[in-house]
Design an enzyme around this catalytic site. Sequence first.
Site, PDB file in Angstrom:
ATOM      1  CG  LEU A   1      -1.915  -1.113   1.401  1.00  0.00           C
ATOM      2  CD1 LEU A   1      -2.635  -0.972   2.744  1.00  0.00           C
ATOM      3  CD2 LEU A   1      -2.913  -1.125   0.261  1.00  0.00           C
ATOM      4  CG  ASP A   2       0.411   4.426  -2.838  1.00  0.00           C
ATOM      5  OD1 ASP A   2       1.253   3.665  -3.333  1.00  0.00           O
ATOM      6  OD2 ASP A   2      -0.468   5.006  -3.499  1.00  0.00           O
ATOM      7  CE  LYS A   3       5.313   8.936   4.788  1.00  0.00           C
ATOM      8  NZ  LYS A   3       6.275  10.046   4.612  1.00  0.00           N
TER       9      LYS A   3
ATOM     10  CB  THR B   1      -2.984   3.881   0.921  1.00  0.00           C
ATOM     11  OG1 THR B   1      -3.006   4.775  -0.195  1.00  0.00           O
ATOM     12  CG2 THR B   1      -4.227   3.007   0.873  1.00  0.00           C
TER      13      THR B   1
ATOM     14  NE  ARG C   1      -2.501   8.765  -4.692  1.00  0.00           N
ATOM     15  CZ  ARG C   1      -1.229   9.036  -4.379  1.00  0.00           C
ATOM     16  NH1 ARG C   1      -0.391   8.039  -4.101  1.00  0.00           N
ATOM     17  NH2 ARG C   1      -0.802  10.269  -4.382  1.00  0.00           N
TER      18      ARG C   1
END
Length: 345
Positions: A150-152, A154, A262
């Site tokens: 997961l993105d930082k 998120t 996104r």
Amino acid sequence: MRDSDQKQGAPLETIEIAVEEAAAGARLDAFVAANSERCSRSRFKALIKEGQVAIGGRTIVEPNYRVNAGELVSITLPPPEDPTPEPEPIPLNVVYEDDDLIVIDKPPGLVVHPAAGNWTGTLVNALIAHCGDSLSGIGGVRRPGIVHRLDKDTSGLMVVAKTDAAHRGLSEQFADHGRTGSLERAYKALVWGCPAHMAGTVDAALDRSGGNRMKRAVVKFGGKHAVTHWRRLARYPKDPASEAISSLVECRLETGRTHQIRVHMAHIGHPLVGDRDYGAGFATRANRLPEPARSLAAAFPRQALHAGILGFRHPVSGEVLRFESPLPEDFAALVAAIEAALTSR
């Protein structure tokens, strides 16, 4: 072959190799391995799949691409490998754990694995401390046990393998993206505006942005196949006769590309609230909200995206597991403030 000039301290280096007539028709991974001693063929193959190889400015992600005479192949080399990550006593919200795997609810702001600028304080450092030697070597030196990320900024559910067998089984499921198996992933996103329909699908290929290699963009040619299915959960305000300022949607992935949700939501005109990379042009929408929702939305420090559902077949026992995570405190407070502020409209 020539190595491009590299400024002192720059993290990346580019190799450029011209394709001569005698090499025409060769596989891309075999060609670059035969013309450079910098990496093994398997490493070059991995770099191609990671989007680090381009021909004529177009990213090529297929190792079996056949090169043509006269083409110029550019390979971006990452920095040299750093030492094995060290264990760090970072608290983890463990949702489930057994001898084969662990499911955690990642908070926003936590980087998944060590990389440039984040060599410590990551989820991997926390997992090594929590799981000990059971993670050693699985998935590579920097990413032990990691099969998805997961993105930082998120938040939400992630599963991590603790054994080689679990890693193989989970990797196969994530590669299939739930098309034929039990994998299920669903995200909640707060977006600006409101989609005209109750549900829809975005089928648009993604590639690195030409203006910023750290970002992704929808492209008409090339790129990686990417499909996101979305459905509207709530509209703010609820009155359909009023202008929609924001809405809550659920997104399900048919593919797993970097920044996919996104970019896709921004592509259809509904970027995520708080997304400075893909929704900066919509930031002034917060001014349409009454206080205190206006201030909360304007200052929200991250993209409003949460991985709330994760389901998969246990790679060892075969049992189908499914987990749900409620919205984290910051996300839930923002949704509640917007809903309350627009209830009277």
